[in-house]
Motif scaffolding. Structure first.
Motif, PDB file in Angstrom:
ATOM      1  N   VAL A  18       0.836  -1.199   0.000  1.00 22.30           N
ATOM      2  CA  VAL A  18       0.000   0.000   0.000  1.00 22.30           C
ATOM      3  C   VAL A  18       0.870   1.247   0.000  1.00 22.30           C
ATOM      4  O   VAL A  18       0.633   2.207  -0.758  1.00 22.30           O
ATOM      5  CB  VAL A  18      -0.946  -0.008   1.212  1.00 22.30           C
ATOM      6  N   GLY A  21       2.288   2.078  -3.264  1.00 21.40           N
ATOM      7  CA  GLY A  21       1.328   2.412  -4.297  1.00 21.40           C
ATOM      8  C   GLY A  21       0.945   1.247  -5.185  1.00 21.40           C
ATOM      9  O   GLY A  21       0.245   1.433  -6.193  1.00 21.40           O
ATOM     10  N   SER A  24      -4.218  -0.218  -3.494  1.00 13.83           N
ATOM     11  CA  SER A  24      -4.950   0.876  -2.870  1.00 13.83           C
ATOM     12  C   SER A  24      -6.105   0.279  -2.079  1.00 13.83           C
ATOM     13  O   SER A  24      -7.237   0.159  -2.571  1.00 13.83           O
ATOM     14  CB  SER A  24      -5.470   1.845  -3.939  1.00 13.83           C
ATOM     15  N   ALA A  56      -9.297  -3.443  -4.028  1.00 13.46           N
ATOM     16  CA  ALA A  56      -8.123  -3.040  -4.809  1.00 13.46           C
ATOM     17  C   ALA A  56      -8.455  -2.802  -6.281  1.00 13.46           C
ATOM     18  O   ALA A  56      -7.673  -2.184  -7.014  1.00 13.46           O
ATOM     19  CB  ALA A  56      -7.039  -4.109  -4.700  1.00 13.46           C
TER      20      ALA A  56
END
Length: 553
Positions: A18, A21, A24, A56
């Motif tokens: 997370v 990146g 998410s 996600a």
């Protein structure tokens, strides 16, 4: 590496993905890891990728790939494979797997304890048989299950008060006093009275201890027989519970609710909540508003309070003492009480799905020579706790009564439970413990020591039986937590039986001590650590059930 440590490593992989990146999603508070049934699928498996995929916005296997790359770098992880729709199968390196043995031995009695229920205050009421006779076989089941459950709840972080509710008020107590008086005066037991040798014993003892009692009028006699009969019977129940190893923090008198005015206060509190009404001279609680099949009388038209009024006052008393969840353990003949107890909770403004739990226990039968045993010499037509202890002993009784789900009827075979056979479950588990203790004694006689912790070589524990045993040992804290959460002590017993079987297989396939004059190797020492870890878990599990872990049999 324990399942908890692996769960933490998986969470760290999610968090780092997370932060980078790559995903998410909100980082979950915890993830579940399980032992796959097929060991070809790794040591542990998790479905975390499937759980995160929707949030996600990615296919589960793609999420799994992101997590697998990061998890492979975690200390102790040998490999991570993606299976099916997105399961992660994790294989630990031998050292990480074997390290658990040292963790367990060093933790000792603390291994298996957890904090899943930390902060929860539970009142656990069980047995609570009327003080008009000895504890019968149904009550013995609750003594075993209830005391074990209390231990398991505490091991999972809950603050528990174990309680026995003494029904020392009402019609059944008057009948008990009347029975004792009749017997003491040489008259037949009343038609609705109590039978059994214990009644004769109590009547004679009370009469002998109060000179001139039988010359007094009926009213005075009944008062003495009631007070003394209750005193002696409660003392007898306390003695039998102590002998059985069932501990109660509180012995609560129903009579005290009436003498203190709590029953009347409870009625007024419920009236203030808007659920009490008057009809035909009686006082009622409108329990039908909360699912009960009919409204319940609190005070009869003649002014006499009902058992239901006591139940309401008792629940409110438990809550006033700060108990968040009140657990009631009732017999099969009390199934109809569930709805009305939950209705009391709702009428009091509490949540019947959280503040009360009612567990129902089914009937128990005992067999001897293949025939059902129905009679007790001392108590007439019931089997008492003393009978059970005399026939099979405390350990066998506690274990056998706690090892089955309470929602199923149970048959105990006296001949089996007093035998030293592998199909006797308590013997099977205790024998595994004595076998491990025997290994320790033999090692000491041979001058073999498992050595200091820093010299332990967990990477040597690679045999199939060793991996099997380590995997089972790692599950113990989760088994305890599940038993506490589901209120099912039998989960601990069944786990111990599986673990004992694995140890017996390990003992047969993996030589622990060197043969003859053979040199003591690091593998011997590592296996001694593993045997000691297994002994620790067996002992801890038996302790949660209130059963001894003997060193010799």
């Amino acid at each position: 590496m324990t399942p908890a440590e692996l769960s933490h490593a998986i969470l760290s992989a999610v968090r780092s993905a997370v932060e980078a990146g790559e995903l998410s999603v909100p980082v979950p508070e915890q993830v579940t890891v399980e032992r796959p049934k097929n060991r070809d699928h790794g040591d542990y498996a998790t479905n975390v990728a499937l759980q995160l995929a929707k949030r996600a916005g990615k296919p589960p296997r793609e999420v799994a790939q992101v997590l697998a790359e990061r998890l492979k770098a975690a200390s102790g992880v040998k490999s991570v494979d993606i299976a099916g729709p997105g399961f992660l199968n994790v294989t630990l390196d031998a050292a990480a797997q074997g390290e658990l043995a040292r963790t367990i031995v060093e933790a000792g009695q603390a291994f298996g304890r957890n904090e899943t229920l930390k902060g929860l205050r539970i009142n656990l009421e069980f047995v609570s048989a009327n003080p008009t006779g000895p504890i019968h076989i149904g009550g013995v089941r609750w003594a075993a299950v209830g005391d074990s459950l209390g231990r398991i709840l505490r091991a999972s972080g809950a603050e528990v008060t174990t309680e026995y509710y003494i029904n020392d008020f009402g019609v059944q107590i008057d009948k008990f006093a009347g029975t004792l008086r009749a017997v003491a005066n040489g008259r037949p037991v009343p038609e609705d009275g109590y039978k059994g040798e214990y009644v004769d014993e109590l009547a004679k003892k009370i009469a002998a201890g109060h000179a001139g009692l039988l010359e007094k009028d009926e009213r005075e006699q009944l008062a003495v027989f009631k007070a003394e009969g209750l005193k002696l019977m409660i003392a007898e129940i306390r003695r039998s519970m102590e002998e059985f190893g069932a501990h109660f923090d509180v012995w609560f008198s129903e009579r005290s609710l009436h003498e203190s005015g709590e029953v009347e206060q409870a009625i007024e509190r419920l009236r203030a909540q808007g659920h009490v009404f008057d009809r035909e001279g009686a006082v009622w609680l409108r329990t039908t508003d909360f699912g009960d099949d009919k409204d319940r009388v609190l005070v009869k038209a003649n002014g006499e309070t009902t058992y239901f009024a006591s139940d309401a006052a008792y629940y409110l008393d438990k809550r006033d003492r700060g108990n968040e969840t009140c657990v009631y353990m009732l017999g099969a003949d009390h199934h109809g009480y569930v709805g009305r107890l939950k209705a009391i909770v709702a009428c009091a403004g509490d949540d019947p799905e959280h503040n009360i739990e009612v567990l129902i226990g089914q009937f128990v039968k005992m067999l001897k020579d293949g025939e059902e045993v129905r009679m007790s010499k001392r108590a007439g037509n019931i089997i008492t706790i003393d009978d059970v202890i005399d026939w099979i002993g405390v350990d066998a009784a506690r274990y056998s009564l706690a090892r089955s789900s309470t929602d199923s009827t149970l048959t105990l075979d006296i001949d089996l439970l007093t035998s030293q056979k592998t199909d006797n479950p308590v013997f099977y588990v205790q024998y595994a413990h004595t076998r491990m203790c025997g290994v320790q004694r033999n090692a000491a006689e041979m001058g073999v020591d498992k050595g200091p912790a820093e010299d332990f070589k967990p990477e040597l524990l690679t045999h199939e039986r060793e991996n099997e045993l380590l995997g089972a040992l790692a599950e113990f804290p989760r088994v305890v937590a599940a038993a506490a959460d589901l209120r099912e002590p039998h989960r601990v017993a069944r786990y111990l039986e599986r673990l004992a079987g694995m140890y017996h297989r390990f003992y047969g396939d993996c030589r622990i001590l060197p043969l003859g004059d053979a040199e003591v190797t690091d593998l011997n020492r590592a296996r001694l650590w593993l045997a000691d870890a297994t002994r620790t878990v067996i002992a801890n599990g038996l302790d949660l059930l209130g059963v001894s872990a003997p060193e010799r049999m």
